[in-house]
Design a protein around this motif. Structure first.
Motif, PDB file in Angstrom:
ATOM      1  N   ARG A 118      -6.434   7.732   5.683  1.00  0.00           N
ATOM      2  CA  ARG A 118      -5.551   6.992   5.035  1.00  0.00           C
ATOM      3  C   ARG A 118      -6.220   5.600   4.464  1.00  0.00           C
ATOM      4  NH1 ARG A 118      -0.199   4.715   4.501  1.00  0.00           N
ATOM      5  NH2 ARG A 118      -0.137   2.482   4.555  1.00  0.00           N
ATOM      6  N   TYR A 119      -7.218   5.078   5.051  1.00  0.00           N
ATOM      7  CA  TYR A 119      -7.913   3.720   4.505  1.00  0.00           C
ATOM      8  C   TYR A 119      -8.864   4.410   3.613  1.00  0.00           C
ATOM      9  CZ  TYR A 119      -6.408   1.706   9.001  1.00  0.00           C
ATOM     10  OH  TYR A 119      -5.619   1.318  10.064  1.00  0.00           O
ATOM     11  N   LEU A 120      -9.291   5.570   3.458  1.00  0.00           N
ATOM     12  CA  LEU A 120     -10.247   5.864   2.374  1.00  0.00           C
ATOM     13  C   LEU A 120      -9.419   5.963   1.123  1.00  0.00           C
ATOM     14  CD1 LEU A 120     -12.675   8.360   4.295  1.00  0.00           C
ATOM     15  CD2 LEU A 120     -13.235   6.155   3.244  1.00  0.00           C
ATOM     16  N   LYS A 121      -8.119   6.782   1.229  1.00  0.00           N
ATOM     17  CA  LYS A 121      -7.347   6.701   0.077  1.00  0.00           C
ATOM     18  C   LYS A 121      -6.861   5.524  -0.517  1.00  0.00           C
ATOM     19  CE  LYS A 121      -4.653  10.944   0.812  1.00  0.00           C
ATOM     20  NZ  LYS A 121      -3.386  11.601   1.173  1.00  0.00           N
ATOM     21  N   ALA A 122      -6.803   4.254   0.420  1.00  0.00           N
ATOM     22  CA  ALA A 122      -6.477   2.972  -0.116  1.00  0.00           C
ATOM     23  C   ALA A 122      -7.702   2.262  -0.733  1.00  0.00           C
ATOM     24  CB  ALA A 122      -5.924   1.846   1.117  1.00  0.00           C
ATOM     25  N   ALA A 123      -8.920   2.841  -0.354  1.00  0.00           N
ATOM     26  CA  ALA A 123     -10.039   2.381  -1.106  1.00  0.00           C
ATOM     27  C   ALA A 123     -10.767   3.136  -2.224  1.00  0.00           C
ATOM     28  CB  ALA A 123     -11.249   2.454   0.061  1.00  0.00           C
ATOM     29  N   MET A 124      -9.605   4.133  -2.562  1.00  0.00           N
ATOM     30  CA  MET A 124      -9.940   4.817  -3.840  1.00  0.00           C
ATOM     31  C   MET A 124     -11.720   5.328  -3.827  1.00  0.00           C
ATOM     32  SD  MET A 124      -7.570   2.901  -6.527  1.00  0.00           S
ATOM     33  CE  MET A 124      -8.135   1.132  -5.922  1.00  0.00           C
ATOM     34  N   CYS A 125     -11.864   5.979  -2.774  1.00  0.00           N
ATOM     35  CA  CYS A 125     -13.355   6.397  -2.423  1.00  0.00           C
ATOM     36  C   CYS A 125     -13.817   7.577  -3.353  1.00  0.00           C
ATOM     37  CB  CYS A 125     -13.444   6.452  -0.942  1.00  0.00           C
ATOM     38  SG  CYS A 125     -12.974   8.158  -0.406  1.00  0.00           S
ATOM     39  N   ASP A 126     -15.336   7.490  -3.387  1.00  0.00           N
ATOM     40  CA  ASP A 126     -15.829   8.572  -3.798  1.00  0.00           C
ATOM     41  C   ASP A 126     -16.401   9.416  -2.768  1.00  0.00           C
ATOM     42  OD1 ASP A 126     -18.029   7.240  -3.011  1.00  0.00           O
ATOM     43  OD2 ASP A 126     -18.553   6.905  -4.973  1.00  0.00           O
ATOM     44  N   ALA A 156     -10.908   1.158  10.493  1.00  0.00           N
ATOM     45  CA  ALA A 156     -11.245   0.343   9.399  1.00  0.00           C
ATOM     46  C   ALA A 156     -12.526  -0.256   9.549  1.00  0.00           C
ATOM     47  CB  ALA A 156     -10.176  -0.901   9.915  1.00  0.00           C
ATOM     48  N   ALA A 157     -13.107  -0.319  10.711  1.00  0.00           N
ATOM     49  CA  ALA A 157     -14.375  -0.664  10.785  1.00  0.00           C
ATOM     50  C   ALA A 157     -15.544   0.306  10.208  1.00  0.00           C
ATOM     51  CB  ALA A 157     -14.872  -1.098  12.355  1.00  0.00           C
ATOM     52  N   ALA A 158     -15.119   1.356  10.098  1.00  0.00           N
ATOM     53  CA  ALA A 158     -16.185   2.500   9.591  1.00  0.00           C
ATOM     54  C   ALA A 158     -16.011   2.336   8.073  1.00  0.00           C
ATOM     55  CB  ALA A 158     -15.472   3.785  10.334  1.00  0.00           C
ATOM     56  N   VAL A 159     -14.881   2.160   7.684  1.00  0.00           N
ATOM     57  CA  VAL A 159     -14.687   2.019   6.097  1.00  0.00           C
ATOM     58  C   VAL A 159     -15.432   0.894   5.706  1.00  0.00           C
ATOM     59  CG1 VAL A 159     -13.115   1.822   4.127  1.00  0.00           C
ATOM     60  CG2 VAL A 159     -12.528   3.430   5.975  1.00  0.00           C
ATOM     61  N   TYR A 160     -15.181  -0.381   6.354  1.00  0.00           N
ATOM     62  CA  TYR A 160     -16.019  -1.582   6.093  1.00  0.00           C
ATOM     63  C   TYR A 160     -17.199  -1.360   6.155  1.00  0.00           C
ATOM     64  CZ  TYR A 160     -17.296  -6.504   6.281  1.00  0.00           C
ATOM     65  OH  TYR A 160     -17.807  -7.596   5.872  1.00  0.00           O
ATOM     66  N   MET A 168     -20.643  -2.163  -1.811  1.00  0.00           N
ATOM     67  CA  MET A 168     -19.488  -2.293  -2.556  1.00  0.00           C
ATOM     68  C   MET A 168     -19.263  -3.776  -2.583  1.00  0.00           C
ATOM     69  SD  MET A 168     -17.642   1.139  -2.010  1.00  0.00           S
ATOM     70  CE  MET A 168     -17.934   2.481  -2.771  1.00  0.00           C
ATOM     71  N   ASN A 169     -18.711  -4.583  -3.526  1.00  0.00           N
ATOM     72  CA  ASN A 169     -18.406  -5.940  -3.653  1.00  0.00           C
ATOM     73  C   ASN A 169     -16.918  -5.836  -4.229  1.00  0.00           C
ATOM     74  OD1 ASN A 169     -18.593  -8.636  -3.043  1.00  0.00           O
ATOM     75  ND2 ASN A 169     -20.091  -8.890  -4.857  1.00  0.00           N
ATOM     76  N   PRO A 170     -16.032  -6.525  -3.398  1.00  0.00           N
ATOM     77  CA  PRO A 170     -16.163  -6.815  -1.991  1.00  0.00           C
ATOM     78  C   PRO A 170     -15.996  -6.066  -1.119  1.00  0.00           C
ATOM     79  CG  PRO A 170     -13.917  -7.260  -2.738  1.00  0.00           C
ATOM     80  CD  PRO A 170     -14.605  -6.656  -3.759  1.00  0.00           C
ATOM     81  N   PRO A 171     -16.679  -6.189   0.296  1.00  0.00           N
ATOM     82  CA  PRO A 171     -16.631  -5.002   0.932  1.00  0.00           C
ATOM     83  C   PRO A 171     -15.149  -4.808   1.810  1.00  0.00           C
ATOM     84  CG  PRO A 171     -17.794  -6.982   1.872  1.00  0.00           C
ATOM     85  CD  PRO A 171     -17.483  -7.207   0.516  1.00  0.00           C
ATOM     86  N   TRP A 172     -14.247  -5.657   1.626  1.00  0.00           N
ATOM     87  CA  TRP A 172     -12.983  -5.404   2.167  1.00  0.00           C
ATOM     88  C   TRP A 172     -12.091  -6.101   1.118  1.00  0.00           C
ATOM     89  CZ3 TRP A 172     -11.790  -2.073   5.445  1.00  0.00           C
ATOM     90  CH2 TRP A 172     -10.423  -2.182   6.109  1.00  0.00           C
ATOM     91  N   THR A 173     -11.367  -5.266   0.555  1.00  0.00           N
ATOM     92  CA  THR A 173     -10.486  -5.723  -0.496  1.00  0.00           C
ATOM     93  C   THR A 173      -8.992  -6.140   0.207  1.00  0.00           C
ATOM     94  OG1 THR A 173      -9.525  -3.537  -0.808  1.00  0.00           O
ATOM     95  CG2 THR A 173     -11.335  -4.232  -2.048  1.00  0.00           C
ATOM     96  N   ASP A 174      -8.031  -6.767  -0.672  1.00  0.00           N
ATOM     97  CA  ASP A 174      -6.702  -7.096  -0.480  1.00  0.00           C
ATOM     98  C   ASP A 174      -5.914  -6.027  -0.340  1.00  0.00           C
ATOM     99  OD1 ASP A 174      -7.254  -9.642  -0.663  1.00  0.00           O
ATOM    100  OD2 ASP A 174      -6.499  -9.923  -2.713  1.00  0.00           O
TER     101      ASP A 174
END
Length: 192
Positions: A118-126, A156-160, A168-174
């Motif tokens: 779920r968090y990776l989807k929110a991060a729009m990850c590659d 969340a810590a793993a994604v961060y 990636m900047n910023p490392p944690w987004t809104d």
């Protein structure tokens, strides 16, 4: 682990590392891996396990998780073969039943994998971010100290950590803060 007379944190780490290898070798779904580790940890928190039975607990937990998550669970004889036939079929099945009875058959739990997806989807990850995040999440599975954190926080810590490692900047987004409910200072505390 304080209730375990014969098993140390290091032995648990070796078992989990081996379980990760088995999961890859058998090409099992990631959900199976994370559920297996959950089952092992829950059982070890409730039951004192002799050192010689630790691998038996691991392989029996994997059998349970496979039956729960996989379309086709591996055969008991295949799992026994991965243990160099150190245990009999009856031992594996007896331990499987003992684990299920001790856990009261409660296997529907939120595992770290569900959160990280779920968090990776929110991060729009590659793919690179995804691979790095799963690398960190598997490291977290091995380290006993990470068990104090809920699976959602560890994910969340793993994604961060993955976003930070990849620059990636910023490392944690809104957006990530919204989906996780976790602010950056909390993650820095977990990753210290």
């Amino acid at each position: 682990m304080s209730s375990q007379a014969e098993i140390s944190e290091r032995m648990r780490a070796i078992l989990i590392d081996w379980i990760i290898e088995v999961q890859y070798r058998l090409t099992l779904m990631p959900e199976t891996l994370y559920l297996t580790v959950y089952i092992i940890d829950q059982y070890l928190s409730m039951e004192s396990v002799p050192r010689k039975e630790l691998q038996l607990v691991g392989i029996s937990a994997m059998l349970i998780a496979s039956k729960y998550e996989e379309i086709w669970a591996p055969l008991v004889k295949d799992l026994m073969c991965l243990c160099d036939n150190a245990f009999t079929r009856d031992q594996v099945l007896t331990k499987e039943k003992a684990i299920l009875d001790r856990l009261h058959w409660n296997l529907t739990v939120p595992i770290m994998y569900m959160f990280i997806v779920r968090y990776l989807k929110a991060a729009m990850c590659d793919t690179e971010l995804e691979n790095m995040a799963f690398f960190y999440s598997e490291l977290a599975l091995v380290h006993y100290a990470m068990l104090v954190y809920p699976p959602s926080v560890t994910a969340a810590a793993a994604v961060y950590a993955a976003r930070s490692t990849l620059g990636m900047n910023p490392p944690w987004t809104d957006i990530l803060e919204h989906h996780t409910g976790i602010v950056e200072p909390q993650l820095l505390y977990v990753l210290r």
